[in-house]
Design a protein around this motif. Structure first.
Motif, short mmCIF file in Angstrom:
data_model
loop_
_atom_site.label_atom_id
_atom_site.label_comp_id
_atom_site.label_asym_id
_atom_site.label_seq_id
_atom_site.Cartn_x
_atom_site.Cartn_y
_atom_site.Cartn_z
N ARG A 77 -78.66 -68.69 -23.38
CA ARG A 77 -79.56 -67.23 -23.69
C ARG A 77 -80.45 -67.03 -22.83
N ALA A 78 -81.08 -65.88 -22.94
CA ALA A 78 -82.37 -65.96 -21.79
C ALA A 78 -83.52 -66.78 -22.15
N ALA A 79 -84.30 -67.01 -21.09
CA ALA A 79 -85.13 -68.00 -21.21
C ALA A 79 -86.08 -67.97 -19.79
N ASN A 80 -87.16 -68.53 -19.98
CA ASN A 80 -87.90 -68.95 -18.55
C ASN A 80 -87.27 -70.05 -18.10
N VAL A 81 -86.94 -70.03 -16.53
CA VAL A 81 -86.55 -71.22 -15.81
C VAL A 81 -87.70 -71.30 -14.64
N LEU A 82 -88.12 -72.56 -14.67
CA LEU A 82 -89.39 -72.49 -13.81
C LEU A 82 -89.03 -74.10 -12.97
N LEU A 83 -89.12 -73.69 -11.78
CA LEU A 83 -88.80 -74.79 -10.62
C LEU A 83 -90.46 -75.23 -10.09
N MET A 84 -90.76 -76.48 -10.51
CA MET A 84 -92.05 -76.96 -10.04
C MET A 84 -92.29 -78.41 -9.57
N ASP A 85 -93.31 -78.85 -8.87
CA ASP A 85 -93.32 -80.08 -8.49
C ASP A 85 -94.09 -80.86 -9.49
N SER A 86 -94.28 -82.35 -9.41
CA SER A 86 -94.67 -83.15 -10.20
C SER A 86 -95.98 -82.64 -10.69
N SER A 87 -96.91 -82.38 -9.89
CA SER A 87 -98.32 -82.04 -10.34
C SER A 87 -98.39 -80.79 -11.16
N ASN A 88 -97.47 -79.78 -10.79
CA ASN A 88 -97.46 -78.55 -11.51
C ASN A 88 -96.82 -78.96 -12.89
N TYR A 89 -95.99 -79.64 -13.04
CA TYR A 89 -95.17 -79.99 -14.17
C TYR A 89 -96.14 -80.79 -15.14
N GLY A 125 -88.84 -67.74 -13.31
CA GLY A 125 -89.46 -66.94 -14.23
C GLY A 125 -88.36 -66.76 -15.38
N TYR A 126 -88.81 -65.44 -15.81
CA TYR A 126 -87.81 -65.06 -17.07
C TYR A 126 -86.32 -64.65 -16.51
N ALA A 127 -85.46 -65.47 -17.04
CA ALA A 127 -83.94 -65.19 -16.70
C ALA A 127 -83.09 -64.74 -17.73
N THR A 128 -82.56 -63.70 -17.48
CA THR A 128 -81.76 -62.89 -18.58
C THR A 128 -80.16 -62.85 -18.29
N LYS A 129 -79.77 -63.45 -17.12
CA LYS A 129 -78.36 -63.86 -16.53
C LYS A 129 -78.13 -65.05 -16.13
N SER A 130 -77.20 -65.61 -16.53
CA SER A 130 -76.63 -67.05 -16.17
C SER A 130 -75.48 -66.87 -15.14
N PRO A 131 -75.72 -67.84 -14.19
CA PRO A 131 -76.47 -68.93 -13.70
C PRO A 131 -77.74 -68.23 -13.03
N VAL A 132 -78.74 -69.20 -13.11
CA VAL A 132 -79.70 -69.01 -12.18
C VAL A 132 -79.81 -69.85 -10.93
N ARG A 133 -79.90 -69.39 -9.97
CA ARG A 133 -80.07 -70.27 -8.58
C ARG A 133 -81.73 -70.12 -8.24
N LEU A 134 -82.18 -71.18 -7.94
CA LEU A 134 -83.76 -71.34 -7.28
C LEU A 134 -83.64 -72.21 -6.08
N ALA A 135 -84.10 -71.63 -5.08
CA ALA A 135 -84.09 -72.50 -3.78
C ALA A 135 -85.27 -73.41 -3.87
N VAL A 136 -84.97 -74.63 -3.48
CA VAL A 136 -85.97 -75.59 -3.31
C VAL A 136 -86.79 -75.59 -1.96
N PRO A 137 -88.23 -75.01 -2.06
CA PRO A 137 -88.83 -74.62 -0.90
C PRO A 137 -89.22 -75.93 0.20
N LYS A 138 -89.39 -77.30 -0.13
CA LYS A 138 -89.63 -78.27 0.80
C LYS A 138 -88.97 -79.52 -0.01
N HIS A 139 -88.96 -80.39 0.84
CA HIS A 139 -88.38 -82.01 0.38
C HIS A 139 -89.59 -82.45 -0.72
#
Length: 90
Positions: free
Chosen positions: A22-34, A48-62
């Protein structure tokens, strides 16, 4: 705060793919932000808020990353699965 969390180590260029029931917030964050997210403090994230699945989020750095799924305090439950796609494109 009620949420789902999946953590992993990833490189820049990897993609976190999240499948939702179902629609939900999908958030990618590092450990300190978590940690800030869990403590109710200000935090930064990708996604952010996702209404369609799957959601793909690019990892910005190692680094060590968290994918958080929540309903933003709304009622109900959400089921989600996350997989890491190495070197994929969004």
């Amino acid at each position: 705060m009620n949420h789902l969390n999946n953590e992993f180590d990833a490189d820049a260029g990897d993609v976190a793919e999240v499948t939702l029931d179902r629609a939900a917030n999908v958030l990618l964050m590092d450990s300190s932000n978590y940690d800030n997210y869990k403590q109710g403090r200000k935090y930064r994230y990708y996604g952010g808020y996702a209404t369609k699945s799957p959601v793909r989020l690019a990892v910005p750095k190692h680094g060590h990353w968290h994918v958080v799924v929540d309903l933003g305090g709304g009622p109900g439950q959400v089921r989600a699965s996350t997989r890491l796609l190495s070197g994929a494109s969004v």
